[in-house]
Design a protein around this motif. Structure first.
Motif, PDB file in Angstrom:
ATOM      1  N   LYS A 195       0.819  -1.251  -0.149  1.00 28.15           N
ATOM      2  CA  LYS A 195      -0.064   0.091   0.030  1.00 28.15           C
ATOM      3  C   LYS A 195       0.855   1.179   0.256  1.00 28.15           C
ATOM      4  N   THR A 196       1.930   1.340   0.924  1.00 26.00           N
ATOM      5  CA  THR A 196       2.655   2.678   1.066  1.00 26.00           C
ATOM      6  C   THR A 196       3.743   2.704  -0.029  1.00 26.00           C
ATOM      7  N   THR A 197       3.810   1.630  -0.783  1.00 22.21           N
ATOM      8  CA  THR A 197       4.781   2.017  -2.230  1.00 22.21           C
ATOM      9  C   THR A 197       4.053   1.918  -3.568  1.00 22.21           C
ATOM     10  N   GLY A 198       2.561   2.016  -3.351  1.00 18.84           N
ATOM     11  CA  GLY A 198       1.827   2.126  -4.411  1.00 18.84           C
ATOM     12  C   GLY A 198       1.765   0.736  -5.327  1.00 18.84           C
ATOM     13  N   ARG A 199       2.197  -0.390  -4.508  1.00 15.16           N
ATOM     14  CA  ARG A 199       1.795  -1.451  -5.486  1.00 15.16           C
ATOM     15  C   ARG A 199       0.377  -2.150  -5.176  1.00 15.16           C
ATOM     16  N   ALA A 200      -0.386  -1.452  -4.395  1.00 17.17           N
ATOM     17  CA  ALA A 200      -1.844  -1.751  -4.168  1.00 17.17           C
ATOM     18  C   ALA A 200      -2.530  -0.299  -3.866  1.00 17.17           C
ATOM     19  N   ALA A 201      -3.746  -0.225  -4.317  1.00 19.30           N
ATOM     20  CA  ALA A 201      -4.215   1.069  -4.160  1.00 19.30           C
ATOM     21  C   ALA A 201      -5.024   1.169  -2.731  1.00 19.30           C
ATOM     22  N   LEU A 202      -5.082   2.167  -2.253  1.00 16.78           N
ATOM     23  CA  LEU A 202      -5.874   2.698  -0.935  1.00 16.78           C
ATOM     24  C   LEU A 202      -7.241   2.700  -1.126  1.00 16.78           C
ATOM     25  N   THR A 203      -8.021   2.163  -0.421  1.00 15.61           N
ATOM     26  CA  THR A 203      -9.451   2.255  -0.319  1.00 15.61           C
ATOM     27  C   THR A 203      -9.926   3.623   0.270  1.00 15.61           C
ATOM     28  N   ALA A 204     -11.065   3.846  -0.029  1.00 17.75           N
ATOM     29  CA  ALA A 204     -11.577   5.270   0.669  1.00 17.75           C
ATOM     30  C   ALA A 204     -11.245   5.212   2.144  1.00 17.75           C
ATOM     31  N   PRO A 205     -12.048   3.929   2.957  1.00 15.20           N
ATOM     32  CA  PRO A 205     -11.901   3.862   4.262  1.00 15.20           C
ATOM     33  C   PRO A 205     -10.392   3.936   4.849  1.00 15.20           C
ATOM     34  N   GLU A 206      -9.426   3.298   3.881  1.00 13.71           N
ATOM     35  CA  GLU A 206      -8.212   3.484   4.315  1.00 13.71           C
ATOM     36  C   GLU A 206      -7.475   4.644   4.474  1.00 13.71           C
ATOM     37  N   GLN A 207      -8.119   5.363   3.307  1.00 14.70           N
ATOM     38  CA  GLN A 207      -7.357   6.878   3.327  1.00 14.70           C
ATOM     39  C   GLN A 207      -8.109   7.745   4.215  1.00 14.70           C
ATOM     40  N   ALA A 208      -9.267   7.516   4.781  1.00 14.55           N
ATOM     41  CA  ALA A 208      -9.546   8.313   5.853  1.00 14.55           C
ATOM     42  C   ALA A 208      -9.170   7.731   7.194  1.00 14.55           C
ATOM     43  N   ALA A 209      -8.846   6.766   7.352  1.00 16.65           N
ATOM     44  CA  ALA A 209      -8.199   6.246   8.776  1.00 16.65           C
ATOM     45  C   ALA A 209      -6.643   6.848   8.793  1.00 16.65           C
ATOM     46  N   ILE A 210      -6.125   6.870   7.537  1.00 14.11           N
ATOM     47  CA  ILE A 210      -4.893   7.423   7.293  1.00 14.11           C
ATOM     48  C   ILE A 210      -4.645   8.842   7.621  1.00 14.11           C
ATOM     49  N   ASP A 211      -5.700   9.717   6.904  1.00  7.54           N
ATOM     50  CA  ASP A 211      -5.876  11.046   7.104  1.00  7.54           C
ATOM     51  C   ASP A 211      -6.329  11.397   8.605  1.00  7.54           C
TER      52      ASP A 211
END
Length: 222
Positions: A195-211
């Motif tokens: 996820k962090t190297t761009g080998r897999a896309a972040l989902t919307a819930p994952e992006q929300a949790a990261i933010d």
């Protein structure tokens, strides 16, 4: 043995096992590191594995100035550096013979490991980009190169990821500066790295949790 050296050896040994299983048709498959093919990406990795032998044969800089995280800064990803990196991989690939591929990579990593074992732990080396780094810090970048590009090769070959636990620990620690990912993400180390190297896309819930958590990671200069 130092955990970084252990990770380097384990990941290179695993890569060598995979390379021994390849057939000619595998080498011309495209990768997610365009415009490289599997053959060209392997050539790039092999060259990166072997860099330390020459670096350790050169005079040591007086002090370290860059750590592993700093090595992956913006200067390593300018258009000119990218173009040189791509051309180098393609040039080196012309010298790759599939039958000798595994043995060449095996020879390269074992020579590097022997050179590292013979060097004092506080040895400083200079990279081809001019960075003065502690040997262990540069070796961490080699674990990243072999491990992350191993994910690229696995994807291109249609194989499950073969990332070793030792390498995953070193790479995840570098990417996150030792901080855990937000608990709500429920990521294991492989997922975190993808996820962090761009080998897999972040989902919307994952992006929300990261933010929400203010979670940040090493971005490889981009």
């Amino acid at each position: 043995m130092d955990p970084v050296r252990t990770a380097f050896s384990a990941e290179c040994a695993r890569l060598t096992e995979i390379l021994a299983e390849l057939v000619d048709g595998d080498l011309d498959l495209p990768t997610d590191c365009p415009p490289w093919t599997v053959r060209e990406l392997i050539a790039h990795v092999r060259t990166g594995i072997g860099r330390l032998t020459d670096m350790l044969a050169a005079p040591a800089p007086p002090r370290a100035e860059v750590d592993a995280a700093g090595y992956f800064g913006t200067a390593k990803f300018t258009p000119q550096v990218d173009a040189d990196r791509i051309a180098g991989g393609r040039r080196d690939a012309r010298q790759v013979d599939r039958a000798a591929l595994a043995s060449e990579v095996d020879r390269a990593w074992r020579a590097t490991d022997a050179a590292v074992a013979a060097a004092p732990p506080d040895r400083v080396v200079r990279t081809r980009h001019g960075d003065a780094m502690l040997l262990t810090e540069f070796l961490r970048t080699r674990v990243v190169e072999v491990g992350v590009h191993g994910l690229d090769l696995a994807a291109a070959l249609g194989r499950p990821p073969w990332l070793t636990a030792a390498a995953a620990a070193v790479i995840a620690d570098l990417l996150t500066a030792g901080r855990p990912a937000p608990a709500g993400l429920r990521w294991d180390r492989l997922t975190l790295i993808r996820k962090t190297t761009g080998r897999a896309a972040l989902t919307a819930p994952e992006q929300a949790a990261i933010d929400a958590a203010g979670f940040r990671w090493l971005a490889f200069g981009r």
